[in-house]
Design a protein around this motif. Structure first.
Motif, PDB file in Angstrom:
ATOM      1  N   UNK A   1      19.729  30.414   1.281  1.00 35.12           N
ATOM      2  CA  UNK A   1      20.279  31.704   0.844  1.00 35.12           C
ATOM      3  C   UNK A   1      21.677  31.607   0.265  1.00 35.12           C
ATOM      4  N   UNK A   2      22.405  30.537   0.616  1.00 30.93           N
ATOM      5  CA  UNK A   2      23.819  30.475   0.245  1.00 30.93           C
ATOM      6  C   UNK A   2      23.979  29.843  -1.136  1.00 30.93           C
ATOM      7  N   UNK A   3      24.459  30.629  -2.093  1.00 30.34           N
ATOM      8  CA  UNK A   3      24.671  30.121  -3.451  1.00 30.34           C
ATOM      9  C   UNK A   3      25.768  29.065  -3.498  1.00 30.34           C
ATOM     10  N   UNK A   4      26.651  29.065  -2.488  1.00 30.45           N
ATOM     11  CA  UNK A   4      27.727  28.081  -2.457  1.00 30.45           C
ATOM     12  C   UNK A   4      27.305  26.729  -1.924  1.00 30.45           C
ATOM     13  N   UNK A   5      26.051  26.573  -1.485  1.00 28.60           N
ATOM     14  CA  UNK A   5      25.590  25.280  -0.976  1.00 28.60           C
ATOM     15  C   UNK A   5      25.661  24.262  -2.104  1.00 28.60           C
ATOM     16  N   UNK A   6      26.390  23.147  -1.915  1.00 30.30           N
ATOM     17  CA  UNK A   6      26.551  22.173  -3.001  1.00 30.30           C
ATOM     18  C   UNK A   6      25.201  21.717  -3.554  1.00 30.30           C
ATOM     19  N   UNK A   7      25.084  21.746  -4.873  1.00 33.71           N
ATOM     20  CA  UNK A   7      23.831  21.408  -5.511  1.00 33.71           C
ATOM     21  C   UNK A   7      22.868  22.570  -5.596  1.00 33.71           C
ATOM     22  N   UNK A   8      23.276  23.715  -5.077  1.00 29.90           N
ATOM     23  CA  UNK A   8      22.429  24.901  -5.117  1.00 29.90           C
ATOM     24  C   UNK A   8      21.626  25.063  -3.848  1.00 29.90           C
ATOM     25  N   UNK A   9      21.051  26.235  -3.648  1.00 31.14           N
ATOM     26  CA  UNK A   9      20.262  26.491  -2.441  1.00 31.14           C
ATOM     27  C   UNK A   9      19.120  25.489  -2.278  1.00 31.14           C
ATOM     28  N   UNK A  10      18.790  25.190  -1.029  1.00 29.26           N
ATOM     29  CA  UNK A  10      17.702  24.267  -0.722  1.00 29.26           C
ATOM     30  C   UNK A  10      16.426  25.051  -0.422  1.00 29.26           C
ATOM     31  N   UNK A  11      15.263  24.394  -0.432  1.00 31.57           N
ATOM     32  CA  UNK A  11      14.011  25.115  -0.180  1.00 31.57           C
ATOM     33  C   UNK A  11      14.020  25.842   1.162  1.00 31.57           C
ATOM     34  N   UNK A  12      13.406  27.003   1.180  1.00 34.76           N
ATOM     35  CA  UNK A  12      13.350  27.789   2.405  1.00 34.76           C
ATOM     36  C   UNK A  12      12.543  27.043   3.472  1.00 34.76           C
ATOM     37  N   UNK A  13      13.004  27.165   4.718  1.00 35.01           N
ATOM     38  CA  UNK A  13      12.365  26.484   5.844  1.00 35.01           C
ATOM     39  C   UNK A  13      11.936  27.529   6.863  1.00 35.01           C
ATOM     40  N   UNK A  14      10.661  27.516   7.223  1.00 36.69           N
ATOM     41  CA  UNK A  14      10.167  28.432   8.243  1.00 36.69           C
ATOM     42  C   UNK A  14      10.545  27.925   9.633  1.00 36.69           C
TER      43      UNK A  14
END
Length: 429
Positions: free
Chosen positions: A311-324
């Motif tokens: 969800x975080x746009x500031x995560x370096x490299x862009x957001x990662x795949x959602x994890x259930x």
């Protein structure tokens, strides 16, 4: 020139020998020694982990460091505190993410003075298979030979590497919460720190310090495995106040010093690889945590980046795949199976509060609470430590108590890390 301080980074989530020994990679692992002699030493129970850091690929996600450019005719001096003492010491160096062989022209270890200085009379020349230099292949790891050096539990040692030839991009550990020093030319034997005019808050090539001898109360080490909250992001620079440091202090105060080895990586996830925060936890667990000598227990605190990183746009490299939640639980079950296959006890830690941080959303909070419920009630871990309750504000349990908050509402400060260490039951070890 001095590197920028690590405050920006924390707010976003630190005599040439004539012969050269070439070290071949160890089949099946990157964590072993690269020579027969070192492998024999590593295979015995003589060596105990005193300090460790997980390797990361060269990157600069939050602030400049030296990893991407690497070194050429530089001396790098790094200060680390060992959690248990001994009468001999050796170091572990890694080229896990190097694309070419890495030549270490020479190295020393000494007891630490102030800053980049070392104590008079304590400098020891390190050798590798009796040679003063060593070449580590791409992907490889090597131990030095042991040298006589008496160090006490919670004492700092200074490791100095001279890198005469261009190294290329450097395997390193990003969030050190400690100052490393660099000088031009060969200064590995300097007692003074005057030549070391540049600083960084990361560690480079150094992935372990091991000790032997002495009278440690326990042979078996504790590994703390996780993300930035295990790594110590938010703790004071050069203060050794990460929660694993505080745990080592508790053992020593109880008269039972033992190795406490920190294998946290800021930004790391259980289920997703990231370019800047290392392989996913289920992959690196065996390379980092389970490869340490004489491990008895691992404490696992990881998963908040899996939940919040999508969800975080500031995560370096862009957001990662959602994890259930189910996928996160399966990742933790993999860690449990890997530890048990080695006969190692594994303690699960609840995920700490995040309300007010960039990770907080109602959906993410529901996932955090569901995961914590599984961890507390499933009985799948050998034991549980409730870091969530240890840090929570009683008036708003989804939020870190202000006195424990580093300021970003995600990472504890020094007082919070102390509270986490206090939440661990020493009898569980």
């Amino acid at each position: 020139m001095t590197q920028p301080t690590n405050s920006l980074r924390r707010s976003g989530i630190a005599l040439l020998a004539a012969t050269t020994l070439v070290v071949l990679p160890v089949v099946g692992t990157q964590g072993g020694a690269g020579t027969a002699a070192a492998a024999a030493e590593s295979g015995s129970r003589a060596w105990h982990g005193g300090w460790a850091a997980s390797p990361q690929p060269p990157t600069a996600p939050f602030a400049p460091n030296w990893s991407e450019q690497g070194f050429s005719d530089h001396t790098v001096r790094q200060v680390v505190r060992v959690s248990t003492g001994g009468t001999k010491a050796r170091i572990e160096l890694t080229n896990r993410y190097g694309k070419t062989p890495l030549r270490i022209t020479g190295a020393t270890v000494a007891r630490t003075g102030e800053g980049a200085t070392v104590e008079p009379g304590s400098v020891r020349r390190l050798t590798f298979g009796k040679g003063g230099s060593v070449t580590i292949p791409a992907g490889g790891t090597v131990h030095s030979d042991g040298v006589p050096l008496t160090v006490a539990a919670l004492e700092s040692v200074t490791v100095t590497l001279y890198l005469a030839e261009p190294t290329g991009p450097a395997t390193f550990h990003s969030f050190a919460s400690a100052t490393s020093y660099r000088a031009d030319g060969d200064h590995r034997y300097d007692r003074s720190g005057a030549a070391f005019k540049e600083t960084s808050d990361s560690w480079y090539f150094l992935s372990g310090v091991e000790v032997s001898g002495g009278a440690a109360a326990h042979d078996d080490a504790v590994v703390t495995f996780g993300d930035s909250i295990t790594d110590g992001v938010g703790s004071g620079l050069d203060a050794d106040n990460r929660y694993p440091d505080e745990l080592a202090e508790r053992f020593t105060a109880a008269g039972e010093p033992r190795g406490v080895l920190n294998h946290g990586i800021g930004g790391n996830q259980v289920t997703n690889d990231t370019v800047w925060a290392g392989e996913k936890g289920v992959t690196r667990f065996k390379l980092d945590a389970l490869s340490e000598p004489n491990v008895g227990t691992v404490v696992v605190l990881e998963g908040i980046n899996d939940i919040g990183g999508s969800d975080w746009e500031g995560f370096p490299g862009g957001p990662t795949p959602e994890v259930s939640v189910d996928r996160l639980i399966e990742g933790h079950r993999s860690l449990i199976r890997q530890a048990h296959a080695k006969g190692i006890k594994v303690i699960g830690a609840t995920l700490t509060p995040v309300k007010g941080s960039s990770y907080y959303t109602p959906v993410n909070e529901a996932k955090r609470e569901a995961f914590n419920h599984w961890l507390r009630t499933s009985g799948e871990y050998d034991a549980v430590v409730d870091f969530d309750h240890a840090l929570a504000d009683p008036a708003d349990p989804d939020r870190i108590l202000p006195a424990y908050d580093s300021g970003d509402h995600l990472h504890p400060g020094d007082a919070g890390y102390r509270a986490m260490a206090q939440a661990l039951d020493l009898d569980e070890f």
